[in-house]
Design a protein around this motif. Structure first.
Motif, PDB file in Angstrom:
ATOM      1  N   GLY A  30      37.407  44.640  -6.270  1.00  0.00           N
ATOM      2  CA  GLY A  30      37.999  44.884  -4.518  1.00  0.00           C
ATOM      3  C   GLY A  30      37.354  45.982  -4.038  1.00  0.00           C
ATOM      4  N   SER A  31      37.250  47.117  -4.707  1.00  0.00           N
ATOM      5  CA  SER A  31      36.291  48.007  -4.533  1.00  0.00           C
ATOM      6  C   SER A  31      34.773  47.727  -3.860  1.00  0.00           C
ATOM      7  CB  SER A  31      36.152  49.282  -5.216  1.00  0.00           C
ATOM      8  OG  SER A  31      35.156  48.972  -6.157  1.00  0.00           O
ATOM      9  N   ASN A  32      34.074  46.905  -4.328  1.00  0.00           N
ATOM     10  CA  ASN A  32      32.929  46.369  -3.797  1.00  0.00           C
ATOM     11  C   ASN A  32      33.049  45.695  -2.659  1.00  0.00           C
ATOM     12  OD1 ASN A  32      30.219  45.860  -4.057  1.00  0.00           O
ATOM     13  ND2 ASN A  32      30.541  43.932  -5.137  1.00  0.00           N
ATOM     14  N   LEU A  33      34.093  44.824  -2.646  1.00  0.00           N
ATOM     15  CA  LEU A  33      34.344  44.253  -1.254  1.00  0.00           C
ATOM     16  C   LEU A  33      34.492  45.288  -0.053  1.00  0.00           C
ATOM     17  CD1 LEU A  33      34.805  41.371   0.217  1.00  0.00           C
ATOM     18  CD2 LEU A  33      36.990  41.761  -0.076  1.00  0.00           C
ATOM     19  N   GLY A  34      35.432  46.450  -0.208  1.00  0.00           N
ATOM     20  CA  GLY A  34      35.484  47.421   0.614  1.00  0.00           C
ATOM     21  C   GLY A  34      34.331  48.193   0.741  1.00  0.00           C
ATOM     22  N   ALA A  35      33.472  48.319   0.173  1.00  0.00           N
ATOM     23  CA  ALA A  35      32.039  48.992   0.199  1.00  0.00           C
ATOM     24  C   ALA A  35      31.338  48.728   1.178  1.00  0.00           C
ATOM     25  CB  ALA A  35      31.295  48.763  -1.279  1.00  0.00           C
ATOM     26  N   ALA A  36      31.427  47.716   2.078  1.00  0.00           N
ATOM     27  CA  ALA A  36      30.803  47.527   3.162  1.00  0.00           C
ATOM     28  C   ALA A  36      30.988  48.380   4.266  1.00  0.00           C
ATOM     29  CB  ALA A  36      31.216  46.143   4.041  1.00  0.00           C
ATOM     30  N   PHE A  37      32.349  48.766   4.460  1.00  0.00           N
ATOM     31  CA  PHE A  37      32.652  50.043   5.449  1.00  0.00           C
ATOM     32  C   PHE A  37      32.045  51.419   4.882  1.00  0.00           C
ATOM     33  CE2 PHE A  37      35.645  53.641   5.609  1.00  0.00           C
ATOM     34  CZ  PHE A  37      35.486  53.915   7.148  1.00  0.00           C
ATOM     35  N   LEU A  38      32.124  51.506   3.633  1.00  0.00           N
ATOM     36  CA  LEU A  38      31.749  52.983   3.122  1.00  0.00           C
ATOM     37  C   LEU A  38      30.211  52.880   3.015  1.00  0.00           C
ATOM     38  CD1 LEU A  38      33.832  53.158  -0.194  1.00  0.00           C
ATOM     39  CD2 LEU A  38      34.315  54.191   1.890  1.00  0.00           C
ATOM     40  N   ARG A  39      29.438  51.887   3.031  1.00  0.00           N
ATOM     41  CA  ARG A  39      28.057  51.727   3.038  1.00  0.00           C
ATOM     42  C   ARG A  39      27.559  52.279   4.431  1.00  0.00           C
ATOM     43  NH1 ARG A  39      24.848  46.846   3.944  1.00  0.00           N
ATOM     44  NH2 ARG A  39      22.717  47.213   3.296  1.00  0.00           N
ATOM     45  N   LYS A  40      28.264  51.637   5.627  1.00  0.00           N
ATOM     46  CA  LYS A  40      28.092  52.348   6.951  1.00  0.00           C
ATOM     47  C   LYS A  40      28.046  53.775   7.160  1.00  0.00           C
ATOM     48  CE  LYS A  40      29.276  47.879   9.317  1.00  0.00           C
ATOM     49  NZ  LYS A  40      30.187  47.008   9.817  1.00  0.00           N
ATOM     50  N   GLU A  41      29.211  54.479   6.388  1.00  0.00           N
ATOM     51  CA  GLU A  41      29.224  55.769   6.402  1.00  0.00           C
ATOM     52  C   GLU A  41      28.454  56.541   5.794  1.00  0.00           C
ATOM     53  OE1 GLU A  41      31.914  57.376   8.189  1.00  0.00           O
ATOM     54  OE2 GLU A  41      32.042  55.471   8.977  1.00  0.00           O
ATOM     55  N   ALA A  42      27.714  55.921   4.734  1.00  0.00           N
ATOM     56  CA  ALA A  42      26.669  56.632   3.665  1.00  0.00           C
ATOM     57  C   ALA A  42      25.611  56.472   4.516  1.00  0.00           C
ATOM     58  CB  ALA A  42      26.601  55.856   2.466  1.00  0.00           C
ATOM     59  N   ALA A  43      25.054  55.487   5.421  1.00  0.00           N
ATOM     60  CA  ALA A  43      24.065  55.462   6.105  1.00  0.00           C
ATOM     61  C   ALA A  43      23.757  56.664   7.143  1.00  0.00           C
ATOM     62  CB  ALA A  43      23.964  54.159   7.029  1.00  0.00           C
ATOM     63  N   LYS A  44      25.131  57.313   7.586  1.00  0.00           N
ATOM     64  CA  LYS A  44      24.969  58.375   8.474  1.00  0.00           C
ATOM     65  C   LYS A  44      24.527  59.641   7.790  1.00  0.00           C
ATOM     66  CE  LYS A  44      29.007  56.603  11.160  1.00  0.00           C
ATOM     67  NZ  LYS A  44      30.180  56.593  11.315  1.00  0.00           N
ATOM     68  N   LEU A  45      24.693  59.559   6.432  1.00  0.00           N
ATOM     69  CA  LEU A  45      24.097  60.575   5.582  1.00  0.00           C
ATOM     70  C   LEU A  45      22.491  60.197   5.128  1.00  0.00           C
ATOM     71  CD1 LEU A  45      27.112  61.595   3.299  1.00  0.00           C
ATOM     72  CD2 LEU A  45      26.160  62.855   5.343  1.00  0.00           C
ATOM     73  N   ASP A  46      21.893  59.116   5.511  1.00  0.00           N
ATOM     74  CA  ASP A  46      20.406  58.558   5.430  1.00  0.00           C
ATOM     75  C   ASP A  46      20.484  58.388   4.211  1.00  0.00           C
ATOM     76  OD1 ASP A  46      19.428  59.260   7.862  1.00  0.00           O
ATOM     77  OD2 ASP A  46      19.210  61.435   7.425  1.00  0.00           O
ATOM     78  N   LEU A  47      21.520  57.745   3.649  1.00  0.00           N
ATOM     79  CA  LEU A  47      21.722  56.870   2.068  1.00  0.00           C
ATOM     80  C   LEU A  47      21.572  55.554   2.485  1.00  0.00           C
ATOM     81  CD1 LEU A  47      24.447  59.333   0.746  1.00  0.00           C
ATOM     82  CD2 LEU A  47      22.053  59.599   0.402  1.00  0.00           C
ATOM     83  N   SER A  48      20.895  54.826   1.412  1.00  0.00           N
ATOM     84  CA  SER A  48      20.794  53.559   1.455  1.00  0.00           C
ATOM     85  C   SER A  48      20.750  52.646   0.333  1.00  0.00           C
ATOM     86  CB  SER A  48      19.391  53.098   1.915  1.00  0.00           C
ATOM     87  OG  SER A  48      18.339  53.556   1.125  1.00  0.00           O
TER      88      SER A  48
END
Length: 195
Positions: A118-136
């Motif tokens: 389930g955390s992997n499904l929710g990771a879509a939101f977190l991924r967008k936040e990580a992108a703001k830190l120049d992470l990919s």
């Protein structure tokens, strides 16, 4: 004139499990967001530490022959190595961690796997936040990346297999207990690591 009434469809196992764990899950989500894991790379590194401990806990479950027989392809879903690579990307040391769960019954283990997936499904939101830190997906946020076939399809395949498992009523209770224990474990990690 006859009016056909639609009878409510019985909830699936995943739907019941979500309902049984909503309070614990919501409490954890709010605590994580209060920790501001995406306020800086330093805060994100703490978030990675939380994730690393949790995924070290569930990695043996993903490797379990018994669970892979129940959920084919489970081993391929493990994100521990991606997390270790993310930690190294940010200059950390991805030490070898040992699972703290101890021996779990198959049903309790299924509850822990439900939380991890389930955390992997929710990771879509977190991924967008990580992108703001120049992470990919290639640097620092690999463990948040979606499956090449698509995050939604990957989740639906898991849900179909999970819902199809033949479990007794007692095992269903154990699954929910396992899921709540997994959420509590992550909450404890957030408290300890973020302070």
């Amino acid at each position: 004139m006859l009016i056909e009434l639609e009878l409510p469809t019985e909830a699936t196992r995943i739907q019941r499990l979500k309902a049984q764990t909503t309070g614990t899950h919501d409490t954890l989500d709010k605590r994580i967001m209060r920790a501001e894991p995406f306020a800086s790379r330093e805060r994100y590194a703490l978030f990675l530490e939380v994730q690393h401990h949790f995924h070290a806990d569930v990695a043996p479950l993903y490797a379990s022959a018994e669970l892979n027989a129940k959920l084919p392809g489970l081993a391929d879903r493990c994100r521990l190595q991606a997390l270790r690579d993310d930690i190294v990307d940010l200059g950390g040391t991805a030490e070898t961690l040992v699972s703290t769960t101890g021996r779990l019954s198959p049903a309790v283990a299924l509850g822990w796997v439900y939380v991890a997936e389930g955390s992997n499904l929710g990771a879509a939101f977190l991924r967008k936040e990580a992108a703001k830190l120049d992470l990919s997906d290639e640097f620092g946020a690999r463990h948040l990346a979606g499956h090449p076939d698509g995050r939604g399809l990957h989740w639906r395949n898991f849900v179909a297999a999970y819902n199809g498992l033949p479990l007794s009523e007692a095992e269903e209770i154990e699954v929910a207990e396992g899921a709540r224990a997994a959420f509590r474990r992550v909450h404890g990690l957030v408290e300890r690591i973020f302070g």
